[in-house]
Design an enzyme around this catalytic site. Structure first.
Site, PDB file in Angstrom:
ATOM      1  N   GLU A   1       9.388 -55.295  38.104  1.00 59.23           N
ATOM      2  CA  GLU A   1       9.993 -55.741  37.648  1.00 59.23           C
ATOM      3  C   GLU A   1      11.399 -56.191  38.579  1.00 59.23           C
ATOM      4  O   GLU A   1      11.845 -56.778  39.264  1.00 59.23           O
ATOM      5  CB  GLU A   1       9.868 -56.839  36.650  1.00 59.23           C
TER       6      GLU A   1
ATOM      7  N   GLU B   1       1.364 -55.507  31.577  1.00 56.89           N
ATOM      8  CA  GLU B   1       1.512 -56.488  30.894  1.00 56.89           C
ATOM      9  C   GLU B   1       0.245 -56.837  29.907  1.00 56.89           C
ATOM     10  O   GLU B   1       0.274 -56.919  28.921  1.00 56.89           O
ATOM     11  CB  GLU B   1       2.543 -57.531  30.715  1.00 56.89           C
TER      12      GLU B   1
HETATM   13  C1  3H9 Z   1       7.026 -54.600  29.211  1.00 60.54           C
HETATM   14  O1  3H9 Z   1       7.237 -54.032  31.045  1.00 60.54           O
HETATM   15  C2  3H9 Z   1       7.251 -55.971  29.848  1.00 60.54           C
HETATM   16  C3  3H9 Z   1       8.943 -56.948  30.840  1.00 60.54           C
HETATM   17  O2  3H9 Z   1       7.213 -57.033  31.842  1.00 60.54           O
HETATM   18  C4  3H9 Z   1       9.434 -58.278  30.393  1.00 60.54           C
HETATM   19  C5  3H9 Z   1       9.863 -57.510  29.601  1.00 60.54           C
HETATM   20  C6  3H9 Z   1      10.929 -58.713  29.069  1.00 60.54           C
HETATM   21  N1  3H9 Z   1       7.625 -48.210  26.009  1.00 60.54           N
HETATM   22  O3  3H9 Z   1       1.091 -42.333  27.973  1.00 60.54           O
HETATM   23  P1  3H9 Z   1       2.043 -41.167  27.667  1.00 60.54           P
HETATM   24  C7  3H9 Z   1       6.157 -43.382  25.941  1.00 60.54           C
HETATM   25  S1  3H9 Z   1       5.894 -54.520  28.639  1.00 60.54           S
HETATM   26  C8  3H9 Z   1       8.197 -46.699  25.023  1.00 60.54           C
HETATM   27  O4  3H9 Z   1       0.924 -40.039  27.204  1.00 60.54           O
HETATM   28  P2  3H9 Z   1       1.395 -40.242  30.726  1.00 60.54           P
HETATM   29  C9  3H9 Z   1       4.126 -42.831  25.196  1.00 60.54           C
HETATM   30  O5  3H9 Z   1       4.445 -43.667  23.603  1.00 60.54           O
HETATM   31  C10 3H9 Z   1       5.756 -52.534  29.319  1.00 60.54           C
HETATM   32  N2  3H9 Z   1       7.317 -45.727  24.941  1.00 60.54           N
HETATM   33  O6  3H9 Z   1       2.105 -40.345  29.373  1.00 60.54           O
HETATM   34  C11 3H9 Z   1       4.311 -41.942  24.942  1.00 60.54           C
HETATM   35  O7  3H9 Z   1       5.296 -41.776  23.897  1.00 60.54           O
HETATM   36  P3  3H9 Z   1       5.238 -39.853  22.401  1.00 60.54           P
HETATM   37  C12 3H9 Z   1       4.660 -52.529  30.599  1.00 60.54           C
HETATM   38  C13 3H9 Z   1       5.961 -46.045  25.836  1.00 60.54           C
HETATM   39  O8  3H9 Z   1       2.277 -39.646  31.461  1.00 60.54           O
HETATM   40  C14 3H9 Z   1       5.265 -41.365  26.439  1.00 60.54           C
HETATM   41  O9  3H9 Z   1       5.843 -42.130  26.777  1.00 60.54           O
HETATM   42  N3  3H9 Z   1       4.575 -51.041  30.840  1.00 60.54           N
HETATM   43  C15 3H9 Z   1       6.704 -46.327  26.950  1.00 60.54           C
HETATM   44  O10 3H9 Z   1      -0.190 -39.970  29.569  1.00 60.54           O
HETATM   45  C16 3H9 Z   1       4.251 -40.774  27.291  1.00 60.54           C
HETATM   46  O11 3H9 Z   1       3.380 -42.001  28.026  1.00 60.54           O
HETATM   47  C17 3H9 Z   1       3.372 -50.640  30.701  1.00 60.54           C
HETATM   48  O12 3H9 Z   1       2.472 -51.217  29.444  1.00 60.54           O
HETATM   49  C18 3H9 Z   1       7.146 -47.788  27.073  1.00 60.54           C
HETATM   50  N4  3H9 Z   1       6.917 -48.818  27.922  1.00 60.54           N
HETATM   51  O13 3H9 Z   1       1.064 -41.810  31.441  1.00 60.54           O
HETATM   52  C19 3H9 Z   1       3.402 -49.060  30.573  1.00 60.54           C
HETATM   53  N5  3H9 Z   1       5.038 -45.783  28.275  1.00 60.54           N
HETATM   54  O14 3H9 Z   1       4.990 -38.949  23.621  1.00 60.54           O
HETATM   55  C20 3H9 Z   1       3.259 -48.189  29.033  1.00 60.54           C
HETATM   56  C21 3H9 Z   1       4.771 -45.219  27.511  1.00 60.54           C
HETATM   57  O15 3H9 Z   1       6.027 -40.393  21.884  1.00 60.54           O
HETATM   58  N6  3H9 Z   1       2.793 -46.651  29.318  1.00 60.54           N
HETATM   59  N7  3H9 Z   1       5.805 -45.412  26.472  1.00 60.54           N
HETATM   60  O16 3H9 Z   1       3.906 -40.327  22.092  1.00 60.54           O
HETATM   61  C22 3H9 Z   1       1.897 -46.100  30.317  1.00 60.54           C
HETATM   62  O17 3H9 Z   1       0.430 -46.583  30.827  1.00 60.54           O
HETATM   63  C23 3H9 Z   1       1.776 -44.641  30.371  1.00 60.54           C
HETATM   64  O18 3H9 Z   1       2.802 -44.090  29.294  1.00 60.54           O
HETATM   65  C24 3H9 Z   1       2.474 -44.114  31.954  1.00 60.54           C
HETATM   66  C25 3H9 Z   1       2.758 -42.644  31.476  1.00 60.54           C
HETATM   67  C26 3H9 Z   1       1.472 -44.267  32.601  1.00 60.54           C
HETATM   68  C27 3H9 Z   1       3.771 -44.869  32.202  1.00 60.54           C
END
Ligand code: 3H9
Length: 697
Positions: free
Chosen positions: A105, A125
């Site tokens: 976004e 999301e």
């Molecule tokens: C949003 O954006 C809402 C908006 O539209 C509007 C708002 C108003 N936040 O998965 P991994 C941490 S909603 C905080 O093992 P990978 C994760 O917990 C969000 N922490 O690595 C982990 O921590 P730890 C939309 C986050 O390489 C570490 O990062 N976005 C977030 O296998 C590594 O993650 C999503 O839904 C976060 N957003 O995969 C994306 N993301 O090491 C969600 C990750 O302490 N994330 N962490 O366990 C993913 O899909 C995967 O984490 C990603 C990396 C592909 C990014």
């Protein structure tokens, strides 16, 4: 300037850099840092074009999920992206890794987007029970049109850079791997060519083209099947539709309202618990982070049946060679033919090329002798549940395998310590319990024996990750975590039918809760003979296991889907369970033999008895340390048994139901139904008396 966002100028380009590991999530510090850096860029008279780029492994991967549910801190993300879009200097986003959610976004609020070819973009999301809440539902369709935006937003799937370019989400893709250089080059081009500020909010051709289209209603119909019981996918459609029916600012307001509805829905809580739980389980209590991990470069598997074959595929899929040993050539040939057929089916669906099918098959060495396990790093035994046979196998493995090889059993119920006692190296013995179908289900329940070494524990957790499973470490005890709870649910489901419910009534209550299938449909899938054999084994061991109508099904050869008849009947080639009057008669006959007069049973009673018996057992599992944390149980159930992720797993769900309500019902059933499963767990009683939840442990 904040520490996590910096500003510097390179020639005519003002560069805003985000550096907030691990994934540059948009926490408050990043949001305020971005605002300050943008302001600085605006004021910098020498900066003609501004560039947004991230350090580390990825572009911004979204809002900071850890902030959800807490009071919102300024600046909010929607306000931030508006400020970006309103910049009067052209803004370029340079994307590497994954631009997700609020990250995409933010990129959409920039005026141009360039990415390296390995980058992916997406609005996931919906997987957290939300919708894009910072303009994603309004800006994305202005670039892609309605259909594609709906696809991306309601599935949350990522799109690769090349496809994103074709869809109009990106303006350029760079073949190199230096995102800063690619971004600078593109920004320079914008400056040199004097390209204007180009705001996505003002692009309207695709909006005009899809205005009044019936695509939204069609999509809602599709979702009724695909997203049954879910809240946010439908809200996503409403929000995207607003982009076509309202002016931009009004659409943004509508998106905000719908986003807040999702934020407040209990499904958001469940899905975010699942998201963090899936990551948290990899941190095993008591296992030091720096525990050495053994290299697993080759694997031996004993048994080429459904389980052994499925397990083999997991390793082959990531390029690890496998030796499969069977007793008879015929069984080996049959097993390999099934593996080949599975791969051929994937090829037919376009998921693999024929060359990949051959490459994978070439990684499998069939064998009739354990001697071929001499050099492997890990052996997984996957023969049927019989302790004597398993002990024989492990004694033989102990003789053949090299020192340091890990000896694992795929047993779903049996005592790992007893199996280990057949070897002289119990420290190398461990359980690796896969779930059927083993090449599909994401859970790997790793079972520690009392003597399993830390190194072996750490290695099997690493192996889970390597083969793309979610590994959960559990303790040794009958049925471990998953099957132990499942058996309690199974016992209650059987009693409910004995007392008057139909199998389909029980199953419907479970599917209404969100399980993909009910208890009895699941028995048919797994094979009625599996449970029958386990019961017979326990009867032989002297346990008092009462007779059941399920035994009669097994004895009649109604073994489930594989014989087109089990608790249900099946049409050839279909997996749809159809109630069978013959089974109803058999159940009636059984009730007569047992002297049971059937009664009407409510859905509420089915829900309570099936689910609360599981929760009570889950609490005992925690008491005994078989599971380290409630979230380990939750993840076992979500990934091994299809527990609806939006309910967060059984223990999370129990907290929402109210532990006092559950304890009260457990005591009621202890007094009315009876049986050891209704003796309240001490932990459950303690938590209720202290006014605490599983989530507080
Ligand atoms: C949003 O954006 C809402 C908006 O539209 C509007 C708002 C108003 N936040 O998965 P991994 C941490 S909603 C905080 O093992 P990978 C994760 O917990 C969000 N922490 O690595 C982990 O921590 P730890 C939309 C986050 O390489 C570490 O990062 N976005 C977030 O296998 C590594 O993650 C999503 O839904 C976060 N957003 O995969 C994306 N993301 O090491 C969600 C990750 O302490 N994330 N962490 O366990 C993913 O899909 C995967 O984490 C990603 C990396 C592909 C990014």
């Amino acid at each position: 300037m904040s520490e996590v966002v910096s500003y510097n100028r390179e020639g005519k380009i003002g560069v805003i850099t985000v550096n907030y590991p691990p994934v540059n999530a948009l926490g408050q510090a990043v949001r305020s840092g971005l605002l300050a850096a943008l302001e600085q860029g605006q004021k910098d008279a020498d900066a003609k074009v501004l560039l947004l780029v991230c350090e580390g492994r990825t572009f911004i991967a979204g809002a900071d999920i850890r902030e959800f549910g807490k009071p919102m801190q300024e600046p909010t993300l929607p306000a931030l992206v508006n400020t970006f879009e309103n910049s009067d200097k052209p803004l370029v986003a340079a994307i590497h890794g994954t631009a997700l959610g609020g990250g995409l976004e933010t990129a959409l609020s920039c005026h141009y987007r360039v990415a390296v070819s390995s980058a992916k973009v997406g609005l996931p999301e919906v997987k957290l029970g939300l919708l894009p809440g910072a303009g994603g539902t309004q800006r994305l369709p202005r670039l892609t049109g309605a259909r594609k935006a709906l696809d991306m937003i309601t599935t949350g799937e990522f799109v690769g850079a090349r496809d994103a370019l074709a869809l109009g989400i990106l303006d350029a893709v760079d073949d190199g791997d230096d995102i800063r250089a690619a971004g600078l080059a593109y920004a320079q081009k914008v400056a040199d060519e004097g390209k204007p500020v180009r705001r996505v909010r003002d692009i309207t051709d695709k909006i005009e083209a899809d205005k009044g289209s019936d695509v939204f209603d069609q999509f809602r119909d599709e979702l009724k099947k695909r997203a049954r019981g879910l809240f946010s996918p439908f809200k996503c459609v409403d929000a995207v539709e607003a982009a076509f029916s309202l002016p931009f600012d009004e659409g943004m307001k509508r998106e905000r309202e719908l986003f807040m509805e999702c934020m407040e829905s209990p499904q958001r809580g469940g899905l975010i618990h699942s998201f963090f739980g899936e990551r948290e389980v990899s941190r095993v209590k008591g296992l030091a982070k720096d525990t050495p991990v053994r290299d697993v470069k080759s694997v031996g598997i004993i048994g080429a049946g459904t389980m052994g074959g499925g397990i083999a595929m997991n390793f082959v899929n990531v390029g690890i060679p496998v030796t499969i040993v069977e007793v008879k050539q015929e069984a080996l040939d049959k097993g390999l033919a099934i593996i080949r057929r599975n791969y051929e089916n994937s090829a037919k669906k376009g998921k693999l090329t024929q060359a990949q099918v051959e490459q994978r098959m070439a990684l499998i060495t069939p064998s009739l002798t354990y001697d071929d396990f001499r050099d492997v790093d890990l052996v997984i035994e996957a023969v049927f549940e019989n302790m004597a046979i398993k002990k024989e196998i492990f004694a033989r493995l102990d003789e053949v395998c090299k020192p340091g090889a890990i000896l694992a059993s795929n047993t779903s119920t049996l005592d790992i310590d007893e199996i280990a006692s057949a070897t002289k190296r119990p420290e190398d013995v461990v359980g690796m319990h896969f779930f059927s179908p083993a090449n599909v289900m994401k859970l790997l329940e790793n079972v520690r024996g009392s003597k399993t070494s830390d190194e072996v524990k750490a290695t099997v957790m690493a192996v889970a990750k390597k083969i793309r499973k979610v590994g959960v470490m559990v303790g040794n005890g009958y049925g471990f975590v998953g099957n132990r709870m499942l058996h309690k649910r199974g016992t209650e489901a059987m009693s409910l039918v004995d007392e008057g419910a139909t199998p389909q009534q029980v199953d419907k209550v479970l599917t209404d809760l969100g399980f993909p299938m009910g208890q009895f449909a699941m028995s048919d899938l797994a094979g009625i003979d599996v449970g029958y054999r386990i019961r017979e084994e326990r009867r032989k061991a002297g346990e008092d296991i009462p007779a059941s109508w399920m035994d009669k099904l097994a004895e009649q050869g109604r073994l489930g889907q594989k014989t087109l008849a089990g608790v249900y009947k099946y049409e050839e080639g279909s997996r749809k369970p159809v109630p069978d009057p013959k089974v109803e008669q058999l159940i009636e006959q059984f009730r007569k033999e047992q002297g049971i007069t059937p009664r009407a049973i409510t859905d509420q009673e089915i829900l309570e008895r099936c689910m609360y018996a599981m929760i009570n057992e889950g609490a005992r599992i925690l008491e005994e340390g078989i599971a380290d944390r409630p979230l380990d149980i939750d993840i076992v159930w979500i990934y091994g048994y299809g527990f609806p992720a939006h309910r967060g797993g059984p223990m999370f769900w129990a907290d929402q139901e109210g532990l006092d309500t559950i304890l009260c019902a457990v005591k009621k059933y202890r007094d009315t139904v009876g049986g050891e499963q209704w003796e309240p767990s001490a932990l459950l009683e303690k938590l209720v008396s202290e006014g605490r939840k599983f989530g507080d442990l």
